[in-house]
Design a protein around this motif. Structure first.
Motif, PDB file in Angstrom:
ATOM      1  N   ASN A 233       0.877  -1.046  -0.150  1.00 26.81           N
ATOM      2  CA  ASN A 233      -0.078   0.304  -0.235  1.00 26.81           C
ATOM      3  C   ASN A 233       0.840   1.346  -0.078  1.00 26.81           C
ATOM      4  O   ASN A 233       2.296   1.608   0.388  1.00 26.81           O
ATOM      5  CB  ASN A 233      -1.111   0.007   1.298  1.00 26.81           C
ATOM      6  CG  ASN A 233      -0.395   0.110   2.623  1.00 26.81           C
ATOM      7  OD1 ASN A 233      -0.023  -0.369   3.269  1.00 26.81           O
ATOM      8  ND2 ASN A 233      -0.449   1.590   3.014  1.00 26.81           N
ATOM      9  N   PHE A 234       0.075   2.770  -0.636  1.00 22.27           N
ATOM     10  CA  PHE A 234       0.813   3.768  -0.911  1.00 22.27           C
ATOM     11  C   PHE A 234       0.876   4.569   0.871  1.00 22.27           C
ATOM     12  O   PHE A 234      -0.362   4.039   1.561  1.00 22.27           O
ATOM     13  CB  PHE A 234       0.250   4.556  -1.585  1.00 22.27           C
ATOM     14  CG  PHE A 234       0.899   4.145  -2.745  1.00 22.27           C
ATOM     15  CD1 PHE A 234       1.917   4.308  -3.697  1.00 22.27           C
ATOM     16  CD2 PHE A 234      -0.698   3.662  -3.682  1.00 22.27           C
ATOM     17  CE1 PHE A 234       1.780   3.694  -4.437  1.00 22.27           C
ATOM     18  CE2 PHE A 234       0.077   3.560  -5.008  1.00 22.27           C
ATOM     19  CZ  PHE A 234       1.457   3.520  -5.520  1.00 22.27           C
ATOM     20  N   GLY A 235       1.794   5.336   1.268  1.00 24.97           N
ATOM     21  CA  GLY A 235       1.419   5.839   2.142  1.00 24.97           C
ATOM     22  C   GLY A 235       1.597   7.061   2.427  1.00 24.97           C
ATOM     23  O   GLY A 235       0.802   7.362   3.116  1.00 24.97           O
ATOM     24  N   GLY A 236       1.028   7.247   0.689  1.00 23.38           N
ATOM     25  CA  GLY A 236      -0.008   9.126   0.805  1.00 23.38           C
ATOM     26  C   GLY A 236       1.033   8.901  -0.758  1.00 23.38           C
ATOM     27  O   GLY A 236       1.228   8.261  -1.447  1.00 23.38           O
ATOM     28  N   VAL A 237       0.774  11.042  -0.435  1.00 22.55           N
ATOM     29  CA  VAL A 237       0.686  10.739  -2.242  1.00 22.55           C
ATOM     30  C   VAL A 237       1.025  12.456  -2.252  1.00 22.55           C
ATOM     31  O   VAL A 237       0.620  13.027  -0.258  1.00 22.55           O
ATOM     32  CB  VAL A 237      -0.325  11.390  -2.916  1.00 22.55           C
ATOM     33  CG1 VAL A 237      -1.596  11.708  -2.445  1.00 22.55           C
ATOM     34  CG2 VAL A 237      -0.056  11.125  -4.080  1.00 22.55           C
ATOM     35  N   TYR A 238       2.276  13.661  -2.274  1.00 18.61           N
ATOM     36  CA  TYR A 238       2.340  14.295  -1.980  1.00 18.61           C
ATOM     37  C   TYR A 238       2.607  15.008  -3.848  1.00 18.61           C
ATOM     38  O   TYR A 238       2.905  14.795  -4.874  1.00 18.61           O
ATOM     39  CB  TYR A 238       3.715  14.517  -1.594  1.00 18.61           C
ATOM     40  CG  TYR A 238       3.723  13.677  -0.387  1.00 18.61           C
ATOM     41  CD1 TYR A 238       2.838  14.412   0.791  1.00 18.61           C
ATOM     42  CD2 TYR A 238       4.183  12.612   0.351  1.00 18.61           C
ATOM     43  CE1 TYR A 238       2.625  14.166   2.167  1.00 18.61           C
ATOM     44  CE2 TYR A 238       3.706  11.703   1.351  1.00 18.61           C
ATOM     45  CZ  TYR A 238       2.833  12.417   1.842  1.00 18.61           C
ATOM     46  OH  TYR A 238       2.980  12.028   3.317  1.00 18.61           O
ATOM     47  N   HIS A 239       2.585  16.832  -4.078  1.00 13.37           N
ATOM     48  CA  HIS A 239       2.969  16.513  -4.591  1.00 13.37           C
ATOM     49  C   HIS A 239       4.102  17.925  -4.545  1.00 13.37           C
ATOM     50  O   HIS A 239       4.213  19.017  -4.003  1.00 13.37           O
ATOM     51  CB  HIS A 239       1.725  17.937  -5.040  1.00 13.37           C
ATOM     52  CG  HIS A 239       1.940  18.914  -6.417  1.00 13.37           C
ATOM     53  ND1 HIS A 239       2.077  20.562  -6.188  1.00 13.37           N
ATOM     54  CD2 HIS A 239       1.907  18.924  -8.124  1.00 13.37           C
ATOM     55  CE1 HIS A 239       2.383  20.748  -7.406  1.00 13.37           C
ATOM     56  NE2 HIS A 239       2.315  20.105  -8.270  1.00 13.37           N
ATOM     57  N   TYR A 240       4.872  17.795  -5.523  1.00 12.60           N
ATOM     58  CA  TYR A 240       6.820  18.905  -5.209  1.00 12.60           C
ATOM     59  C   TYR A 240       7.076  19.310  -6.657  1.00 12.60           C
ATOM     60  O   TYR A 240       7.045  18.459  -7.361  1.00 12.60           O
ATOM     61  CB  TYR A 240       6.952  18.202  -4.520  1.00 12.60           C
ATOM     62  CG  TYR A 240       8.722  19.001  -4.561  1.00 12.60           C
ATOM     63  CD1 TYR A 240       8.739  19.592  -3.723  1.00 12.60           C
ATOM     64  CD2 TYR A 240      10.220  18.020  -4.652  1.00 12.60           C
ATOM     65  CE1 TYR A 240       9.866  20.107  -3.908  1.00 12.60           C
ATOM     66  CE2 TYR A 240      11.113  18.665  -4.927  1.00 12.60           C
ATOM     67  CZ  TYR A 240      11.072  19.728  -4.606  1.00 12.60           C
ATOM     68  OH  TYR A 240      12.415  20.129  -4.777  1.00 12.60           O
ATOM     69  N   ASP A 241       7.580  20.537  -7.268  1.00 16.10           N
ATOM     70  CA  ASP A 241       8.114  20.031  -7.984  1.00 16.10           C
ATOM     71  C   ASP A 241       7.904  20.367  -9.200  1.00 16.10           C
ATOM     72  O   ASP A 241       8.200  18.715 -10.481  1.00 16.10           O
ATOM     73  CB  ASP A 241       9.913  19.861  -8.340  1.00 16.10           C
ATOM     74  CG  ASP A 241      10.957  20.001  -9.348  1.00 16.10           C
ATOM     75  OD1 ASP A 241      10.598  21.399  -9.442  1.00 16.10           O
ATOM     76  OD2 ASP A 241      11.135  19.323  -9.546  1.00 16.10           O
ATOM     77  N   ASN A 242       5.997  20.502  -9.471  1.00 19.12           N
ATOM     78  CA  ASN A 242       5.521  19.854 -10.304  1.00 19.12           C
ATOM     79  C   ASN A 242       5.424  18.931 -10.367  1.00 19.12           C
ATOM     80  O   ASN A 242       4.867  18.272 -12.001  1.00 19.12           O
ATOM     81  CB  ASN A 242       5.172  21.136 -11.686  1.00 19.12           C
ATOM     82  CG  ASN A 242       5.476  22.471 -11.494  1.00 19.12           C
ATOM     83  OD1 ASN A 242       4.735  22.516 -10.761  1.00 19.12           O
ATOM     84  ND2 ASN A 242       6.985  23.608 -12.536  1.00 19.12           N
ATOM     85  N   ARG A 243       5.445  17.805  -9.760  1.00 18.59           N
ATOM     86  CA  ARG A 243       5.149  16.835  -9.929  1.00 18.59           C
ATOM     87  C   ARG A 243       4.507  15.556  -8.199  1.00 18.59           C
ATOM     88  O   ARG A 243       4.428  16.650  -8.200  1.00 18.59           O
ATOM     89  CB  ARG A 243       6.960  15.745 -10.115  1.00 18.59           C
ATOM     90  CG  ARG A 243       7.316  16.125 -11.528  1.00 18.59           C
ATOM     91  CD  ARG A 243       7.078  15.656 -12.313  1.00 18.59           C
ATOM     92  NE  ARG A 243       8.194  16.116 -13.753  1.00 18.59           N
ATOM     93  CZ  ARG A 243       7.842  17.122 -14.433  1.00 18.59           C
ATOM     94  NH1 ARG A 243       6.802  18.103 -13.726  1.00 18.59           N
ATOM     95  NH2 ARG A 243       8.793  17.355 -15.174  1.00 18.59           N
ATOM     96  N   ILE A 244       3.610  14.685  -9.410  1.00 18.63           N
ATOM     97  CA  ILE A 244       3.628  13.778  -8.210  1.00 18.63           C
ATOM     98  C   ILE A 244       3.811  13.328  -7.727  1.00 18.63           C
ATOM     99  O   ILE A 244       4.370  12.143  -8.523  1.00 18.63           O
ATOM    100  CB  ILE A 244       1.851  13.100  -8.573  1.00 18.63           C
ATOM    101  CG1 ILE A 244       0.803  14.488  -8.672  1.00 18.63           C
ATOM    102  CG2 ILE A 244       0.830  12.547  -7.617  1.00 18.63           C
ATOM    103  CD1 ILE A 244       0.220  15.767  -7.612  1.00 18.63           C
TER     104      ILE A 244
END
Length: 354
Positions: A233-244
């Motif tokens: 499973n994924f621990g989460g999702v983040y947006h940084y430097d115009n990327r997911i």
């Protein structure tokens, strides 16, 4: 040498700050040299407290250490190096309180893990206010209300729930709220991020990644691999430097980088992290399960091996007040943090002759 593990870290003034997983100690690590030092001890906590925090938030020149198993909120002043102590509702009753938090204007908002509320810490007055109690409707939850991640759009915070297929929407001015169910009611989420156009959600179990317009449009994003619910499973999702960025967490593990504009996976690897998060627009930081701390700034990746000598660690343990060991009538049992050697040294400190 002893390797230090943590559940969160943050950058400030050329250093990485983190609290140890197995002891209420705040450490600093120089980003240039990797040198580690004790920045302070969280006062009033048991010396062997596990997971005191899972989130550190910066507000101006202060670091707010959000309580997970800690019984208080702690605020570290980067200038004076002092630690302020703030009580919060039900802080002494049970653990696993808040795993996610963020700064908004002059407030720190803490989202309940197993605490059935959302609280607000006013950084000017240090008053704590309960702002939302909608989690109380979930009786005896088997999972945290919110595990990781939040998204803010037009003054509204979107919180993906891990106990249902809902996203909690809260107006941060009025605190009015509503629940949206973007997809399958049986789906539960581990995180949410906003790329400026769409929301990205990760499933609590399995490799599901979803795109949502904030209203009715909801679709699955296809990854170039498939993982079973039982193993990953994924621990989460983040947006940084115009990327997911998708946080590889458990099991077979994949950490993924996605170009949201072109809807394509730019790369993925088998790094698995205890924690993985963006620090605003500054960087991505995480600690792999093997212990390596990785700092990603644009295209640059720096790795650190967070180790401390046994002698230095013993000095830190002996700098605890004896009440952290013997206070409140507690009986300290031997564990990996506090063994017979530490007991003998602490007894000497208290003036007991053997």
């Amino acid at each position: 040498m002893t390797k230090l593990f943590t559940d969160d870290a943050i950058t400030a003034d050329g250093k990485i700050y983190f609290v140890a997983k197995d002891m209420p100690v705040l450490y600093s690590m120089e980003t240039e040299t990797g040198e580690i030092a004790c920045a302070g001890i969280l006062p009033g906590e048991n010396i062997a407290q596990k997971q005191p925090t899972r989130k550190i938030v910066r507000w101006k020149d202060r670091l707010v250490i959000v309580p997970y198993n800690a019984c208080r909120i702690y605020i570290y002043d980067l200038g004076t190096r002092e630690i302020l102590v703030v009580d919060y509702p039900n802080g002494h009753e049970y653990g696993y309180m808040y795993a996610e938090a963020f700064a908004y204007e002059d407030k720190i908002i803490m989202i309940g893990a197993f605490a059935a509320n959302i609280i607000e810490l006013d950084m000017n007055t240090l008053d704590v206010t309960v702002r939302n109690t909608c989690f109380e409707e979930y009786e005896e939850p088997k999972d945290m209300f919110c595990r990781s991640g939040y998204a803010i759009k037009d003054g509204t915070v979107y919180i993906a729930l891990a106990v249902s297929g809902a996203v909690l929407k809260i107006d941060l001015k009025t605190w009015e709220y509503s629940l949206a169910t973007p997809g399958d009611k049986e789906c539960r989420f581990s995180g949410i991020a906003y790329d400026g156009e769409k929301f990205w959600l990760t499933a609590r179990r399995g490799s599901g990644v979803y795109l949502w317009d904030g209203d009715k449009e909801f679709e699955r994003f296809n990854l170039p691999f498939e993982m079973s619910e039982e193993t990953y499973n994924f621990g989460g999702v983040y947006h940084y430097d115009n990327r997911i960025w998708l946080h590889g967490f458990e099991g077979e593990g994949r950490t993924v980088k996605i170009d949201p504009k072109n809807r394509c996976v730019e790369g993925y690897n088998e790094h698995r992290y205890f924690f993985f998060r963006n620090v605003g627009d500054e960087c991505i930081i995480g600690q792999e399960r093997i212990g390596t701390i990785r700092l990603i700034c644009g295209g640059d990746v720096t790795e650190y091996d967070p180790e401390i000598s046994e002698d230095e660690l013993m000095k830190i343990k002996m700098s605890f007040d004896p009440s952290a060991v013997f206070g409140d009538g507690r009986i300290m049992t031997e564990n990996e943090v506090f063994g017979i050697g530490e007991l003998v040294e602490m007894l000497k400190k208290t003036g007991v002759t053997l």
